[in-house]
Each structure stands twice: as structure tokens, then as C-alpha cells.
Design a protein around this motif. Structure first.
Motif, PDB file in Angstrom:
ATOM      1  N   PRO A 101       9.872 -25.126   0.239  1.00  0.00           N
ATOM      2  CA  PRO A 101      11.214 -24.251  -0.579  1.00  0.00           C
ATOM      3  C   PRO A 101      11.725 -23.172   0.518  1.00  0.00           C
ATOM      4  O   PRO A 101      10.668 -22.515   1.188  1.00  0.00           O
ATOM      5  CB  PRO A 101      10.312 -23.719  -1.740  1.00  0.00           C
ATOM      6  CG  PRO A 101       8.953 -23.759  -1.498  1.00  0.00           C
ATOM      7  CD  PRO A 101       8.803 -24.999  -0.791  1.00  0.00           C
ATOM      8  N   LEU A 102      12.876 -23.042   0.266  1.00  0.00           N
ATOM      9  CA  LEU A 102      13.419 -21.653   1.178  1.00  0.00           C
ATOM     10  C   LEU A 102      12.761 -20.309   0.891  1.00  0.00           C
ATOM     11  O   LEU A 102      12.508 -20.070  -0.602  1.00  0.00           O
ATOM     12  CB  LEU A 102      14.831 -21.340   1.190  1.00  0.00           C
ATOM     13  CG  LEU A 102      15.661 -22.873   1.801  1.00  0.00           C
ATOM     14  CD1 LEU A 102      17.236 -22.593   1.431  1.00  0.00           C
ATOM     15  CD2 LEU A 102      15.315 -23.078   3.035  1.00  0.00           C
ATOM     16  N   ALA A 103      12.378 -19.434   2.032  1.00  0.00           N
ATOM     17  CA  ALA A 103      11.804 -17.996   1.551  1.00  0.00           C
ATOM     18  C   ALA A 103      12.856 -17.428   1.122  1.00  0.00           C
ATOM     19  O   ALA A 103      14.093 -17.378   1.340  1.00  0.00           O
ATOM     20  CB  ALA A 103      11.271 -17.704   2.798  1.00  0.00           C
ATOM     21  N   PRO A 104      12.369 -16.388  -0.011  1.00  0.00           N
ATOM     22  CA  PRO A 104      13.542 -15.707  -0.740  1.00  0.00           C
ATOM     23  C   PRO A 104      14.045 -14.425   0.355  1.00  0.00           C
ATOM     24  O   PRO A 104      13.119 -13.888   1.096  1.00  0.00           O
ATOM     25  CB  PRO A 104      12.849 -15.091  -1.868  1.00  0.00           C
ATOM     26  CG  PRO A 104      11.347 -15.164  -1.328  1.00  0.00           C
ATOM     27  CD  PRO A 104      11.061 -16.361  -0.440  1.00  0.00           C
ATOM     28  N   THR A 105      14.956 -14.091   0.073  1.00  0.00           N
ATOM     29  CA  THR A 105      15.576 -12.775   0.928  1.00  0.00           C
ATOM     30  C   THR A 105      15.294 -11.550   0.202  1.00  0.00           C
ATOM     31  O   THR A 105      15.007 -10.451   0.664  1.00  0.00           O
ATOM     32  CB  THR A 105      17.187 -12.968   1.083  1.00  0.00           C
ATOM     33  OG1 THR A 105      17.867 -13.068  -0.005  1.00  0.00           O
ATOM     34  CG2 THR A 105      17.294 -14.240   1.820  1.00  0.00           C
ATOM     35  N   HIS A 106      15.025 -11.955  -1.149  1.00  0.00           N
ATOM     36  CA  HIS A 106      14.973 -10.395  -1.917  1.00  0.00           C
ATOM     37  C   HIS A 106      13.704 -11.094  -3.028  1.00  0.00           C
ATOM     38  O   HIS A 106      13.839 -12.153  -3.483  1.00  0.00           O
ATOM     39  CB  HIS A 106      16.086 -10.004  -2.805  1.00  0.00           C
ATOM     40  CG  HIS A 106      17.129  -9.612  -2.083  1.00  0.00           C
ATOM     41  ND1 HIS A 106      17.948 -10.177  -1.040  1.00  0.00           N
ATOM     42  CD2 HIS A 106      17.726  -8.295  -1.802  1.00  0.00           C
ATOM     43  CE1 HIS A 106      18.868  -9.440  -0.342  1.00  0.00           C
ATOM     44  NE2 HIS A 106      18.464  -8.214  -0.899  1.00  0.00           N
ATOM     45  N   VAL A 107      13.208  -9.827  -3.443  1.00  0.00           N
ATOM     46  CA  VAL A 107      12.043  -9.928  -4.490  1.00  0.00           C
ATOM     47  C   VAL A 107      12.460  -8.840  -5.579  1.00  0.00           C
ATOM     48  O   VAL A 107      12.275  -7.839  -5.224  1.00  0.00           O
ATOM     49  CB  VAL A 107      10.732  -9.869  -4.095  1.00  0.00           C
ATOM     50  CG1 VAL A 107       9.710  -9.688  -5.352  1.00  0.00           C
ATOM     51  CG2 VAL A 107      10.291 -10.878  -2.882  1.00  0.00           C
ATOM     52  N   GLY A 108      13.099  -9.308  -6.552  1.00  0.00           N
ATOM     53  CA  GLY A 108      13.801  -8.422  -7.531  1.00  0.00           C
ATOM     54  C   GLY A 108      15.085  -7.982  -6.762  1.00  0.00           C
ATOM     55  O   GLY A 108      15.715  -8.558  -6.404  1.00  0.00           O
ATOM     56  N   SER A 109      15.093  -6.589  -6.664  1.00  0.00           N
ATOM     57  CA  SER A 109      16.114  -5.881  -5.975  1.00  0.00           C
ATOM     58  C   SER A 109      15.803  -5.598  -4.585  1.00  0.00           C
ATOM     59  O   SER A 109      16.490  -4.881  -3.801  1.00  0.00           O
ATOM     60  CB  SER A 109      16.601  -4.866  -6.536  1.00  0.00           C
ATOM     61  OG  SER A 109      15.419  -3.797  -6.756  1.00  0.00           O
ATOM     62  N   LEU A 110      14.426  -5.768  -3.964  1.00  0.00           N
ATOM     63  CA  LEU A 110      13.866  -5.502  -2.872  1.00  0.00           C
ATOM     64  C   LEU A 110      14.229  -6.516  -1.617  1.00  0.00           C
ATOM     65  O   LEU A 110      14.119  -7.568  -1.667  1.00  0.00           O
ATOM     66  CB  LEU A 110      12.366  -5.148  -2.794  1.00  0.00           C
ATOM     67  CG  LEU A 110      12.127  -4.276  -3.937  1.00  0.00           C
ATOM     68  CD1 LEU A 110      10.425  -4.127  -3.913  1.00  0.00           C
ATOM     69  CD2 LEU A 110      12.594  -2.830  -3.553  1.00  0.00           C
ATOM     70  N   ASP A 111      15.085  -6.070  -0.682  1.00  0.00           N
ATOM     71  CA  ASP A 111      15.200  -6.693   0.380  1.00  0.00           C
ATOM     72  C   ASP A 111      14.130  -7.002   1.238  1.00  0.00           C
ATOM     73  O   ASP A 111      13.397  -6.025   1.710  1.00  0.00           O
ATOM     74  CB  ASP A 111      16.482  -6.044   1.225  1.00  0.00           C
ATOM     75  CG  ASP A 111      16.924  -6.926   2.313  1.00  0.00           C
ATOM     76  OD1 ASP A 111      16.441  -8.112   2.635  1.00  0.00           O
ATOM     77  OD2 ASP A 111      18.262  -6.775   2.871  1.00  0.00           O
ATOM     78  N   ILE A 112      13.505  -8.279   1.478  1.00  0.00           N
ATOM     79  CA  ILE A 112      12.328  -8.379   2.360  1.00  0.00           C
ATOM     80  C   ILE A 112      12.479  -9.321   3.532  1.00  0.00           C
ATOM     81  O   ILE A 112      11.822  -9.915   4.308  1.00  0.00           O
ATOM     82  CB  ILE A 112      11.270  -9.220   1.356  1.00  0.00           C
ATOM     83  CG1 ILE A 112      11.848 -10.785   1.217  1.00  0.00           C
ATOM     84  CG2 ILE A 112      10.940  -8.557   0.045  1.00  0.00           C
ATOM     85  CD1 ILE A 112      10.623 -11.376   0.561  1.00  0.00           C
ATOM     86  N   ARG A 113      13.842  -9.171   4.304  1.00  0.00           N
ATOM     87  CA  ARG A 113      14.261 -10.135   5.263  1.00  0.00           C
ATOM     88  C   ARG A 113      13.660  -9.139   6.259  1.00  0.00           C
ATOM     89  O   ARG A 113      13.878  -7.912   6.436  1.00  0.00           O
ATOM     90  CB  ARG A 113      15.785 -10.123   5.492  1.00  0.00           C
ATOM     91  CG  ARG A 113      16.389 -11.092   4.357  1.00  0.00           C
ATOM     92  CD  ARG A 113      17.813 -11.262   4.524  1.00  0.00           C
ATOM     93  NE  ARG A 113      18.399  -9.640   4.279  1.00  0.00           N
ATOM     94  CZ  ARG A 113      19.870  -8.986   4.636  1.00  0.00           C
ATOM     95  NH1 ARG A 113      20.454 -10.103   5.268  1.00  0.00           N
ATOM     96  NH2 ARG A 113      20.015  -7.849   4.513  1.00  0.00           N
ATOM     97  N   PRO A 114      13.106  -9.754   7.285  1.00  0.00           N
ATOM     98  CA  PRO A 114      12.511  -9.206   8.567  1.00  0.00           C
ATOM     99  C   PRO A 114      13.527  -8.191   9.257  1.00  0.00           C
ATOM    100  O   PRO A 114      13.249  -7.083   9.838  1.00  0.00           O
ATOM    101  CB  PRO A 114      12.005 -10.293   9.356  1.00  0.00           C
ATOM    102  CG  PRO A 114      11.524 -11.424   8.273  1.00  0.00           C
ATOM    103  CD  PRO A 114      12.773 -11.361   7.555  1.00  0.00           C
TER     104      PRO A 114
END
Length: 237
Positions: free
Chosen positions: A117-130
Motif C-alpha cells: 500500500p502507498l505510504a500516507p502523506t498525512h496522519v490526521g492533519s500532520l504532514d509526514i512527507r520527508p
């Protein structure tokens, strides 16, 4: 004398009588009958039709014996409308589940691995992109803390931790994962010291973000300094 005269008279009578007619054959009789029937003066034959009532019981078709219906047909007929819809929905769900399991089984038989599965860009409202994070997350968070932005500092540490877990350690965190779920998913992929660090970080983030409780400055400094040590950008030794 008298006898002789009688005998003579009998002989004379026989000699003078006419000869007997010949016997008639059967074929001649039939021919004569046919000729007589064809004569125009003979009456002809007449064909008539008569209506008669038939016996209803005698003409009734024999009905074929009906086969008993399957048990599930009777069950569906006895259910109410709502229960019937629920049964159909459950059956459809089971059918879809079987199809999915069959697909996975076929993929395993062919030796093909399931698509990750594709990694998420956000968890909730938090941006986790490197690319959305600074190179040194701990140092940037400590600067925010020193400026009095406690929530922003802990948010940066938590975002950085989630990004390292997803992109560095391959933890299957999803966009809707909670803090508790993230800790449970990361535990099998982290060492003991990294698990302790992550629990302290999550606890501090929850205290500031949800409970509106302050965090000790020494605790925050330890989190900023230990971030790169326990959650490195490249977790490989």
C-alpha cells in the motif's frame, strides 16, 4: 302293369323338363351389388356429426407431482422484509470476502507478492512527507521550544517520528492511525530504547496537544537531543 306305366311317365317327364340354371359365383354377386349401389335411382349415404358432452373427470389432465422446494426457499419466504434484506447483505459480504481470499490465494500460487500500500502523506492533519521536514528535526524543534512555541515544537518532533517510522522503518501506519495504534505498529520494528523514547515523545505530545499541560524543559531538551539517535534518518546499521 300299373307300375310299368308310372315308370314310363316319370322318364318322359324328366326328359321333357328344362335344364337347371348354373350356380352363381361370389364374385358375380359382389359385382351385381356394386352395380346396383351405383344406380342413380338408389338412395346414397349421408354422414352426420353429433355433439356429445365429455366426461370432465375422464378428460382431466394428470398433474405432474411438484418437487419439494429447497429448505432455503422456505426460509426466505418466512422472513420479514428487513430480515430478508439483512440476510442478502450478509450473503453478499461473504461472497466478496471469498472473492478477496481467492484473489490472494491465486497471487500466492503464482508467486507474485501483493502490491504494497502507498505510504500516507498525512496522519490526521500532520504532514509526514520527508520533504516537509527540516534536515535536523531535533535542532529545529529545540529552537521552536526556546521561542516559546511548545505546541509547534512537539508537533514537529511527532511529525518527524511518524515520517521516520513510515519511510525509514516501514511501519504500516495509515492516515487514520491514532497515537496508540502508531505505538503498537512500531513496537515490532524498534529496539527497546527506541520504544521507550517513542512512548515519551507521544506522551509529551498528548499532554500539550490535548490536555493543555506543560512539559518540563529538561524533558523537552532530552527529546530533541535523542531524536536523531533513536530515530535516525537511515535506520540501517
Amino acid at each position: 302293369m300299373r307300375f310299368s306305366g308310372l315308370l314310363l311317365a316319370l322318364v318322359c317327364g324328366l326328359s321333357s323338363a328344362e335344364p337347371a340354371p348354373p350356380a352363381t359365383s361370389a364374385s358375380a354377386v359382389r359385382a351385381a351389388a356394386s352395380s346396383a349401389a351405383a344406380h342413380p335411382l338408389m338412395p346414397g349415404t349421408e354422414t352426420t356429426k353429433t355433439l356429445r358432452l365429455k366426461d370432465a373427470q375422464g378428460t382431466k389432465k394428470t398433474e405432474k407431482p411438484q418437487r419439494p422446494s429447497p429448505w432455503w426457499v422456505g426460509l426466505m419466504e418466512n422472513l420479514t422484509g428487513g430480515l430478508r434484506v439483512a440476510v442478502w447483505l450478509v450473503g453478499a459480504g461473504l461472497f466478496v470476502w471469498v472473492l478477496l481470499r481467492l484473489r490472494d490465494w491465486l497471487q500466492a500460487r503464482r508467486g507474485g507478492a501483493a502490491l504494497a500500500p502507498l505510504a500516507p502523506t498525512h496522519v490526521g492533519s500532520l504532514d509526514i512527507r520527508p520533504e516537509s521536514l527540516p534536515t535536523d528535526v531535533g535542532a529545529a524543534a529545540w529552537l521552536l521550544w526556546q521561542r516559546g512555541e511548545a505546541r509547534a515544537a512537539l508537533s514537529l518532533l511527532y511529525r518527524g517520528a511518524l515520517s521516520r517510522l513510515v519511510h525509514g522503518h516501514g511501519v504500516p501506519i495509515r492516515a487514520a492511525s491514532t497515537e496508540r495504534e502508531c505505538l503498537a505498529l512500531a513496537a515490532p520494528r524498534l529496539g527497546a530504547s527506541a520504544q521507550v523514547f517513542l512512548r515519551q515523545l507521544v506522551s509529551s505530545w498528548q499532554a500539550v496537544a490535548y490536555a493543555q499541560r506543560p512539559v518540563e524543559s529538561a524533558q523537552m531538551e532530552a527529546l530533541c537531543q535523542g531524536f536523531a539517535l533513536h530515530l535516525p534518518d537511515d535506520p540501517r546499521p
